[in-house]
Scaffold this motif. Sequence first.
Motif, PDB file in Angstrom:
ATOM      1  N   TYR A 540      73.187  19.380 -75.605  1.00  0.00           N
ATOM      2  CA  TYR A 540      74.148  19.735 -76.644  1.00  0.00           C
ATOM      3  C   TYR A 540      74.749  21.124 -76.462  1.00  0.00           C
ATOM      4  CZ  TYR A 540      72.087  15.659 -78.885  1.00  0.00           C
ATOM      5  OH  TYR A 540      71.648  14.388 -79.146  1.00  0.00           O
ATOM      6  N   PHE A 541      74.013  22.006 -75.753  1.00  0.00           N
ATOM      7  CA  PHE A 541      74.495  23.382 -75.561  1.00  0.00           C
ATOM      8  C   PHE A 541      74.328  23.802 -74.097  1.00  0.00           C
ATOM      9  CE2 PHE A 541      72.956  22.984 -79.934  1.00  0.00           C
ATOM     10  CZ  PHE A 541      74.116  23.302 -80.635  1.00  0.00           C
ATOM     11  N   PRO A 542      74.918  23.062 -73.172  1.00  0.00           N
ATOM     12  CA  PRO A 542      74.768  23.410 -71.745  1.00  0.00           C
ATOM     13  C   PRO A 542      75.310  24.818 -71.479  1.00  0.00           C
ATOM     14  CG  PRO A 542      76.566  21.829 -72.075  1.00  0.00           C
ATOM     15  CD  PRO A 542      75.830  21.921 -73.369  1.00  0.00           C
ATOM     16  N   GLY A 543      74.610  25.525 -70.600  1.00  0.00           N
ATOM     17  CA  GLY A 543      75.006  26.886 -70.273  1.00  0.00           C
ATOM     18  C   GLY A 543      74.489  27.932 -71.223  1.00  0.00           C
ATOM     19  N   SER A 544      73.782  27.508 -72.294  1.00  0.00           N
ATOM     20  CA  SER A 544      73.255  28.477 -73.254  1.00  0.00           C
ATOM     21  C   SER A 544      72.149  29.320 -72.635  1.00  0.00           C
ATOM     22  CB  SER A 544      72.700  27.756 -74.484  1.00  0.00           C
ATOM     23  OG  SER A 544      73.734  27.294 -75.309  1.00  0.00           O
ATOM     24  N   ALA A 545      71.988  30.514 -73.189  1.00  0.00           N
ATOM     25  CA  ALA A 545      70.922  31.412 -72.743  1.00  0.00           C
ATOM     26  C   ALA A 545      69.607  31.020 -73.397  1.00  0.00           C
ATOM     27  CB  ALA A 545      71.271  32.849 -73.102  1.00  0.00           C
ATOM     28  N   VAL A 546      68.563  30.917 -72.584  1.00  0.00           N
ATOM     29  CA  VAL A 546      67.210  30.622 -73.074  1.00  0.00           C
ATOM     30  C   VAL A 546      66.288  31.716 -72.566  1.00  0.00           C
ATOM     31  CG1 VAL A 546      65.275  29.015 -73.061  1.00  0.00           C
ATOM     32  CG2 VAL A 546      67.622  28.137 -73.103  1.00  0.00           C
ATOM     33  N   VAL A 547      65.748  32.493 -73.494  1.00  0.00           N
ATOM     34  CA  VAL A 547      64.813  33.562 -73.148  1.00  0.00           C
ATOM     35  C   VAL A 547      63.405  33.033 -73.360  1.00  0.00           C
ATOM     36  CG1 VAL A 547      64.070  35.915 -73.650  1.00  0.00           C
ATOM     37  CG2 VAL A 547      66.488  35.287 -73.870  1.00  0.00           C
ATOM     38  N   LEU A 548      62.593  33.069 -72.318  1.00  0.00           N
ATOM     39  CA  LEU A 548      61.223  32.557 -72.378  1.00  0.00           C
ATOM     40  C   LEU A 548      60.239  33.715 -72.311  1.00  0.00           C
ATOM     41  CD1 LEU A 548      61.445  29.534 -69.889  1.00  0.00           C
ATOM     42  CD2 LEU A 548      61.414  29.451 -72.373  1.00  0.00           C
ATOM     43  N   ALA A 549      59.351  33.784 -73.295  1.00  0.00           N
ATOM     44  CA  ALA A 549      58.269  34.773 -73.286  1.00  0.00           C
ATOM     45  C   ALA A 549      56.985  34.059 -72.882  1.00  0.00           C
ATOM     46  CB  ALA A 549      58.119  35.407 -74.657  1.00  0.00           C
ATOM     47  N   ASP A 550      56.299  34.603 -71.899  1.00  0.00           N
ATOM     48  CA  ASP A 550      55.109  33.955 -71.359  1.00  0.00           C
ATOM     49  C   ASP A 550      53.933  34.925 -71.425  1.00  0.00           C
ATOM     50  OD1 ASP A 550      53.585  31.995 -70.220  1.00  0.00           O
ATOM     51  OD2 ASP A 550      54.249  32.387 -68.160  1.00  0.00           O
ATOM     52  N   ALA A 551      52.720  34.375 -71.340  1.00  0.00           N
ATOM     53  CA  ALA A 551      51.515  35.223 -71.359  1.00  0.00           C
ATOM     54  C   ALA A 551      50.343  34.431 -70.819  1.00  0.00           C
ATOM     55  CB  ALA A 551      51.214  35.707 -72.779  1.00  0.00           C
ATOM     56  N   ASP A 552      49.317  35.140 -70.389  1.00  0.00           N
ATOM     57  CA  ASP A 552      48.060  34.526 -69.963  1.00  0.00           C
ATOM     58  C   ASP A 552      47.479  33.734 -71.138  1.00  0.00           C
ATOM     59  OD1 ASP A 552      45.080  34.355 -69.633  1.00  0.00           O
ATOM     60  OD2 ASP A 552      45.521  35.412 -67.757  1.00  0.00           O
ATOM     61  N   LEU A 553      47.002  32.534 -70.859  1.00  0.00           N
ATOM     62  CA  LEU A 553      46.457  31.687 -71.916  1.00  0.00           C
ATOM     63  C   LEU A 553      45.350  32.400 -72.683  1.00  0.00           C
ATOM     64  CD1 LEU A 553      46.111  29.044 -73.452  1.00  0.00           C
ATOM     65  CD2 LEU A 553      44.697  28.201 -71.570  1.00  0.00           C
ATOM     66  N   ARG A 554      44.535  33.214 -72.001  1.00  0.00           N
ATOM     67  CA  ARG A 554      43.433  33.877 -72.686  1.00  0.00           C
ATOM     68  C   ARG A 554      43.932  34.947 -73.654  1.00  0.00           C
ATOM     69  NH1 ARG A 554      40.885  34.466 -66.815  1.00  0.00           N
ATOM     70  NH2 ARG A 554      43.106  34.937 -66.589  1.00  0.00           N
ATOM     71  N   ASP A 555      45.011  35.634 -73.287  1.00  0.00           N
ATOM     72  CA  ASP A 555      45.618  36.567 -74.241  1.00  0.00           C
ATOM     73  C   ASP A 555      46.178  35.812 -75.443  1.00  0.00           C
ATOM     74  OD1 ASP A 555      45.291  39.233 -73.250  1.00  0.00           O
ATOM     75  OD2 ASP A 555      46.679  38.755 -71.625  1.00  0.00           O
ATOM     76  N   LEU A 556      46.791  34.662 -75.168  1.00  0.00           N
ATOM     77  CA  LEU A 556      47.325  33.855 -76.263  1.00  0.00           C
ATOM     78  C   LEU A 556      46.204  33.383 -77.178  1.00  0.00           C
ATOM     79  CD1 LEU A 556      49.924  31.610 -74.385  1.00  0.00           C
ATOM     80  CD2 LEU A 556      50.394  33.605 -75.808  1.00  0.00           C
ATOM     81  N   GLU A 557      45.145  32.869 -76.571  1.00  0.00           N
ATOM     82  CA  GLU A 557      44.052  32.319 -77.382  1.00  0.00           C
ATOM     83  C   GLU A 557      43.405  33.394 -78.244  1.00  0.00           C
ATOM     84  OE1 GLU A 557      39.746  30.148 -76.797  1.00  0.00           O
ATOM     85  OE2 GLU A 557      41.352  29.718 -75.341  1.00  0.00           O
ATOM     86  N   LEU A 558      43.243  34.586 -77.691  1.00  0.00           N
ATOM     87  CA  LEU A 558      42.678  35.668 -78.494  1.00  0.00           C
ATOM     88  C   LEU A 558      43.595  35.984 -79.671  1.00  0.00           C
ATOM     89  CD1 LEU A 558      40.520  37.777 -79.013  1.00  0.00           C
ATOM     90  CD2 LEU A 558      41.745  39.329 -77.465  1.00  0.00           C
ATOM     91  N   ASP A 559      44.889  35.980 -79.423  1.00  0.00           N
ATOM     92  CA  ASP A 559      45.839  36.222 -80.510  1.00  0.00           C
ATOM     93  C   ASP A 559      45.740  35.128 -81.573  1.00  0.00           C
ATOM     94  OD1 ASP A 559      48.830  35.693 -81.639  1.00  0.00           O
ATOM     95  OD2 ASP A 559      48.515  37.826 -81.274  1.00  0.00           O
ATOM     96  N   TRP A 560      45.578  33.873 -81.151  1.00  0.00           N
ATOM     97  CA  TRP A 560      45.448  32.777 -82.115  1.00  0.00           C
ATOM     98  C   TRP A 560      44.218  32.971 -82.989  1.00  0.00           C
ATOM     99  CZ3 TRP A 560      45.967  28.639 -77.696  1.00  0.00           C
ATOM    100  CH2 TRP A 560      47.268  28.709 -77.169  1.00  0.00           C
ATOM    101  N   ARG A 561      43.120  33.368 -82.356  1.00  0.00           N
ATOM    102  CA  ARG A 561      41.889  33.575 -83.125  1.00  0.00           C
ATOM    103  C   ARG A 561      42.042  34.748 -84.094  1.00  0.00           C
ATOM    104  NH1 ARG A 561      37.507  30.670 -81.203  1.00  0.00           N
ATOM    105  NH2 ARG A 561      37.792  29.700 -79.151  1.00  0.00           N
ATOM    106  N   LEU A 562      42.658  35.832 -83.625  1.00  0.00           N
ATOM    107  CA  LEU A 562      42.864  36.989 -84.491  1.00  0.00           C
ATOM    108  C   LEU A 562      43.912  36.713 -85.567  1.00  0.00           C
ATOM    109  CD1 LEU A 562      42.733  39.872 -81.863  1.00  0.00           C
ATOM    110  CD2 LEU A 562      41.073  39.441 -83.682  1.00  0.00           C
ATOM    111  N   SER A 563      44.691  35.637 -85.391  1.00  0.00           N
ATOM    112  CA  SER A 563      45.663  35.225 -86.407  1.00  0.00           C
ATOM    113  C   SER A 563      45.058  34.239 -87.396  1.00  0.00           C
ATOM    114  CB  SER A 563      46.893  34.590 -85.737  1.00  0.00           C
ATOM    115  OG  SER A 563      47.567  35.535 -84.935  1.00  0.00           O
ATOM    116  N   GLY A 564      43.810  33.832 -87.169  1.00  0.00           N
ATOM    117  CA  GLY A 564      43.140  32.929 -88.092  1.00  0.00           C
ATOM    118  C   GLY A 564      43.493  31.464 -87.903  1.00  0.00           C
TER     119      GLY A 564
END
Length: 654
Positions: A540-564
Motif C-alpha cells: 500500500y505504501f511502496p517506497g516508504s521509509a521503514v526504520v528498524l530498531a534491533d537489539a540482542d534478545l537478552r537485552d530485550l528479555e531483560l527489558d521485558w522483565r524489568l517492564s513487568g
Amino acid sequence: MQTDGELIRQARRLFESGDFAGAEQAYRDLVGQLPEDKRIDATLIIGACQQAQGRDDDALETLQQAVASDDSRAESWFQLGRARRQAGDEKGATEALDKAILLDPNHALARVELGHQALAAGDGERAESHYRTALRAHPDCVPALVGLSERLLEAGQVDQAYELSTRAVQMRPNSIEAQLAAARVFKRSGHPDFAERCLNNALAAAPNNGEIHRAMGQLLLERGRPDEALAAAAEARRCGATDHRLALLEIHALRQLGYLPEARRRLEALSRQQLLDAASLLMLAELRLADGEAAGARELLEQIEADWPAAAQLIRAQLAELEGDRARAAELAAGLHNDASPRLKRQSRLLSARLALADDRPEACIDALRPLAAEGDDDPYMRWMLARALDQADQHAEAAEHLRRTGWRSPALLQAAEEELPEDLYEALSAFDGADWPSQPPADERAQPVFILGWPGSGRDQLLAALAEHEGTSVLGREDARQRREALGLPAWPEDLSSADEGQVRLARKRYLRQADRKAERVLEPMWLPMAALPALARYFPGSAVVLADADLRDLELDWRLSGYRGIEDLRALWQREQDVLETLLERLPLEFLVFSRSDLERDTGEVAAELARLLDLEDRAALAESIGRRLTALKPTGHWRHYGDLFADPSAD
C-alpha cells in the motif's frame, strides 16, 4: 435392574463427589421406593443437596417437611438448624439446634453448628466451648476437630490448630472440610505449597464442589497467580457457586491482571446490588483512584472511616499521591507499614515503594518491600518493583531472584499477536516473493508514512519519541490506530495482497491516511507493527521509509522483565519468528529500510541522527541527536543482561 441398596450407594457417591444436582435427583427417584424411616433420611439428604447448590429456600421447605413428618428425630432438627443458620436465620437456627440437643444431648454435630454460629458472631470462647463439648461426646468427630482448629487458628494458636487439622485429615483423608482446614493452617503458617496440595486432595475427592474451587482460587490469587485464580472461579461457577464472595474473587483477580476497568465495572455493579463491606469499599475507592477520580474515592471515605479508620488513612495517602503531595502520601503510608491488617500493611508498603521509585530512592523502595518478600509474598507486581529497585542499587544477585517472577501485565503486542499473527502466516511469508509489486506509490498526492518498527527494549520507542518531537514531522493519532490496522487488512496474507488491484490500493491508502495532516511531508506511524506487517506496508505504501530498531534478545528479555511483562517464553518465541521472516523480507520488499542496533543508538547517536535526517529530509540534526540521547537514558545500557546471566539460555554467548 438395580436394587434399592445399589441405588442408594450410587446416590451417595454422587453426593460425596460434590455432584449435588445429580445426587438430589437420584434421591428423589428413590424416595417413593423407601419405607417411612428411610424416606425421611432421603429427604434430609435432598435438603442438604439443595443447600449445597445455594437454594436455601428450597432446602428450608424440604427440611421443614422432614421435621413435620416426625418431630422426635434429633437429626431432622439438626439439619433444619444448620439450614437456617446458613440462610441467616440465627434465632431459628438456635431454636432448632437446641431442640436437637434436647432430644440427643450427645449430638456432636448440633454442638458443632452452635460453635459455627458463635464463631460467626465473633464469640470465639463460646464457639470453642461448643467444639470441645462435641469432642467430649465424640472424640473422633471430624467437623468438631475442624471447627476447633479454625477457632484456634483465629486466636493465633497455629501449632494447636495444625495438630487438630492434621488429626482430622488422618482420620478422614477424603474429608473435604478436613483438607480445607489443613489448607488454611498451612497457608497461615507460610506453607502455600502444602495448602495447595490439600486443596488438590479435596478436589480429587469432590471435583464438582464449588466451595473448594473457590478456596483454590483465593489461594492462587494470594500466590500471585490471578489467571489461574480466574480459571478456578470459572470452575466454581460451573459447579453452581454464584454468591458475592466469588464475584469479589474474580474482581481481585482482574485487578491483579491489570484489567482495572473491568474490575471496577463489576465492583460498581456489585455495590448497586448489595452493601459492600469496608474491605470491598476500600478496593472500590482504589479502583476509582486508578481512574483518576479523586472525588469518587472521597465519596466512600466516610463509610470506610466508620468501620475501618486505618483503611481510610490508606485512601487519604493515595489521594495525596494522586494530587502530587508526595510528602503527605509518604507520611500517611509509613504510618501503616506495621498495621495489624496484612492488606493495609501490604498496600501501604507498595505505595511507599512506588513513591520511592518515582523519587529515585531505590534504597527506600527496598526497605519498604523486603519485609513483604521475606513473608513469602508472591505478588508479581511487588516483585517487579523490588527487582527494579535492586537493579538500580546495583544489587544484582538479589534482583535476579525476583526477576524470575515479575510478570504482572500482558504486553499489548502479545494481545495483537493473538489476533493477527497465526503461525502459518509466517510460513507463508517465508516463501513470499514480491518482486513484481510496484516500487512507487500511486499518484494520489497522499503522504508517505514513516514506519518505526522494533520490539520493546530495542530503542524503537525512544527513536519514535525523538522523531515525533522534531518540527519536521507529523504524527498519526493513536486513537485511530485500530482503524488504520483494519485499513492494512492485518493479518495480511501475501496472496491477498498480490491480488489487490490499484483501486483497492488507493482505497486502503485513503482509509489509512484519513486523519493525516494533508500538508505534512513526513507522517510518523506511532502504533506498534510486527515484521509480518511489512508486506502490507510495501503493497500500500511502496517506497516508504521503514526504520528498524534491533537489539540482542537478552537485552530485550531483560527489558521485558524489568517492564513487568508476563509471558516471556511466548514473547521470545514470537520474536524468533519475527526475526526469521525479517531476514527474508528485507531482500524482497520495495521499502527503504534503515536498520539500527541499540548499541548504534548508544555509541553513535550523532551518526544515527544524521542518517535519519538524510532519509527523512529533516533539518536540525543536532537537536535530533540530543533528543535521542536524552530518551535512551530510560533503557539499561547494552549488555546489562550480563549481570543476570543465569536468567538466559546461553549467557556465555556474545
